[in-house]
Write an enzyme that holds these catalytic residues in place. Sequence first.
Site, PDB file in Angstrom:
ATOM      1  N   ARG A   1     -13.065  13.713   9.745  1.00 31.90           N
ATOM      2  CA  ARG A   1     -12.704  14.261   8.432  1.00 31.90           C
ATOM      3  C   ARG A   1     -13.884  15.072   7.884  1.00 31.90           C
ATOM      4  NH1 ARG A   1      -8.426  15.596   5.156  1.00 31.90           N
ATOM      5  NH2 ARG A   1      -8.589  14.759   3.051  1.00 31.90           N
TER       6      ARG A   1
ATOM      7  N   THR B   1      -1.366  21.754   7.979  1.00 29.63           N
ATOM      8  CA  THR B   1      -1.837  20.644   8.807  1.00 29.63           C
ATOM      9  C   THR B   1      -0.979  20.578  10.061  1.00 29.63           C
ATOM     10  OG1 THR B   1      -2.578  19.494   6.855  1.00 29.63           O
ATOM     11  CG2 THR B   1      -2.135  18.098   8.718  1.00 29.63           C
TER      12      THR B   1
ATOM     13  N   ASN C   1      -6.114  21.812   5.493  1.00 28.09           N
ATOM     14  CA  ASN C   1      -5.435  21.596   4.220  1.00 28.09           C
ATOM     15  C   ASN C   1      -4.370  22.651   3.938  1.00 28.09           C
ATOM     16  OD1 ASN C   1      -4.833  20.019   2.043  1.00 28.09           O
ATOM     17  ND2 ASN C   1      -6.251  21.039   0.678  1.00 28.09           N
TER      18      ASN C   1
ATOM     19  N   GLU D   1     -10.375  21.501   2.056  1.00 28.04           N
ATOM     20  CA  GLU D   1     -10.138  20.053   1.961  1.00 28.04           C
ATOM     21  C   GLU D   1     -10.760  19.448   0.693  1.00 28.04           C
ATOM     22  OE1 GLU D   1      -7.503  18.642   4.223  1.00 28.04           O
ATOM     23  OE2 GLU D   1      -8.859  19.569   5.639  1.00 28.04           O
TER      24      GLU D   1
ATOM     25  N   ASP E   1      -8.571  17.789  -1.787  1.00 29.58           N
ATOM     26  CA  ASP E   1      -8.054  16.425  -1.608  1.00 29.58           C
ATOM     27  C   ASP E   1      -8.842  15.395  -2.424  1.00 29.58           C
ATOM     28  OD1 ASP E   1      -5.921  17.083  -0.032  1.00 29.58           O
ATOM     29  OD2 ASP E   1      -6.874  16.573   1.874  1.00 29.58           O
TER      30      ASP E   1
ATOM     31  N   SER F   1      -4.029  11.895   3.411  1.00 29.26           N
ATOM     32  CA  SER F   1      -2.740  11.210   3.611  1.00 29.26           C
ATOM     33  C   SER F   1      -2.341  11.215   5.083  1.00 29.26           C
ATOM     34  CB  SER F   1      -1.643  11.913   2.811  1.00 29.26           C
ATOM     35  OG  SER F   1      -1.954  11.923   1.446  1.00 29.26           O
TER      36      SER F   1
ATOM     37  N   GLY G   1       2.229  17.540   6.204  1.00 31.50           N
ATOM     38  CA  GLY G   1       3.127  17.547   5.053  1.00 31.50           C
ATOM     39  C   GLY G   1       2.489  17.056   3.768  1.00 31.50           C
TER      40      GLY G   1
END
Length: 557
Positions: free
Chosen positions: A95, A368, A388, A407, A410, A440, A459
Amino acid sequence: MTIYFRIALFVWLIFGGGLGLAREGPPAAAIASAHPLATQAGHEVLAAGGNAFDAAVAVSAALAVVEPYSSGLGGGGFWLLHLAKEGTDVMLDGRERAPLAATARMYLDETGALIQGASIDGPLAAAIPGQPAALAHLAEHYGRLSLAKTLAPAMGYAREGFEVDKPYRRRAAFRLPVLKRWPAAGQVFLADGKVPVLGARIKQPALAATLEALAQRGAAGFYQGPVAEALVAGVRAAGGIWSREDLAQYQVVERAPVRGQYRGFKIISASPPSSGGIALLTMLNILAEEDLSTLPAATRTHLIIEAMRRAYRDRAQYLGDPDFVDVPVQRLTHPYYGAGLRAGIRLDRATSSADLPGIQSQDSGPHTTHFSVIDREGNRVAATLSINYPFGSGFMPPGTGVLLNDEMDDFAAAPGVPNVYGLIGSQANAIAPGKRPLSSMTPTFVENEQGVLVLGTPGGSRIITMVLLGVLEHVAGADLTHLVSQPRFHHQYFPDEVEYEPQAFAGELVKDLQALGHSLSPRERPWGNMQAVFWDRARKRVKAASDPRGVGEAVVR
Ligand code: DON
């Protein structure tokens, strides 16, 4: 038969025979991904003697080239791995991290209001990428082939180009203003400042060179040296805050996945800094007591919606980067906790989200991609990767070919202000230097003696509920094709409404749910792009399926 022989036979039958069975791999390998060229890259690498992890490197890198709006070297993701020989699972956390110069209020103006677009467009929206480090880590620790071999298909696609298809055009049109703002990205992804026509070829020579540096020097080829210099220089020249130290410090983290049970099936899924696995298990634990297949449709759907509402409430309250905040993983994934939440659900009435214990409100955080792989040894990879938003931040540092993520959106940017997916969050997901934004993404394995399912989808905030619906259908015995194609519905606590795809609520269901007090929000546009493979151990078969909403391809070979 002597007693010794009998004992030896008994021991062999119990242990030797048992082990033999456990070691027997699938009769074929399978890959499902969001693009035929990525699926092909993975199979090429398997045919060249690679394992599922080598294939995962090849598929990830290929998607970075041919699905540039979804994921890439400028982004990150989670690779959930199953090592067949050891019988273990691990989650590779690649990440993105917030730059060291990031601050909690960096997207707010002096009055505390969110600066529109600041966390979504341009270099300031980009967190430090994790995907290149993750691919190098996969190759070094789990693969059999060199990065030069596994990255070769992607390098070929980057040099020779790939054809523009409908999904590409739709997303490029959506992000046109941003792609036009920074010339390096626009030159690669647009044609004279316009959305390229169907069938036009997108060539990415600079990206091919960056992939080459990664192939030659591993992670150092990206995080140090000329590529790193160009990345930082490009970001800073355009007003961003990256430093060389940010890149030099980036580390992939191996984390234990979250684990649980649902009606006899083992669930293995993404742990924090993804919220996916925890929310999935909370929902499954809430639903575990009932045999959903025996319930009337309205009751069944109502219960699932109420489970979604509660899991997303907890997501907003508790979840963030585990290196920065204490995430109560054990509590949130415990069956008793789910049972407690279940006790608060009324069967005759929808709960109002406002009536649930409030969160200490602060804002938290489509594009994504997901792919699923299983090889003939039984190694598996479920990987969900992201930059993202479609085409990420739209910013490409000149000379790198690397489209950067956004990102940072987020994170929770401001109290009570929803992010681009309408998600709200708390202090647990506030911005801090070096912190990973809450995700997520929910790459997941579902197993029992009958077989092993590998699944996931992009999604945004709807990822977790899509995986939930997939798991429920799988447990109910549905076919893989149905699993990836079934119409979907979604609730995420706030806004307090049930979004649903056309056909998700047949017959009287809309009226029944409204009568229970649910606020329904039909959506014209379908969502998700689920990619699943299933090793049917009992029937010694392997299947793969790609969501018909996308243009992906699932191949068993
Ligand atoms: O990590 C996350 O949760 C988001 N960045 C995922 C974004 C996404 O799935 C967009 N896809 N349509």
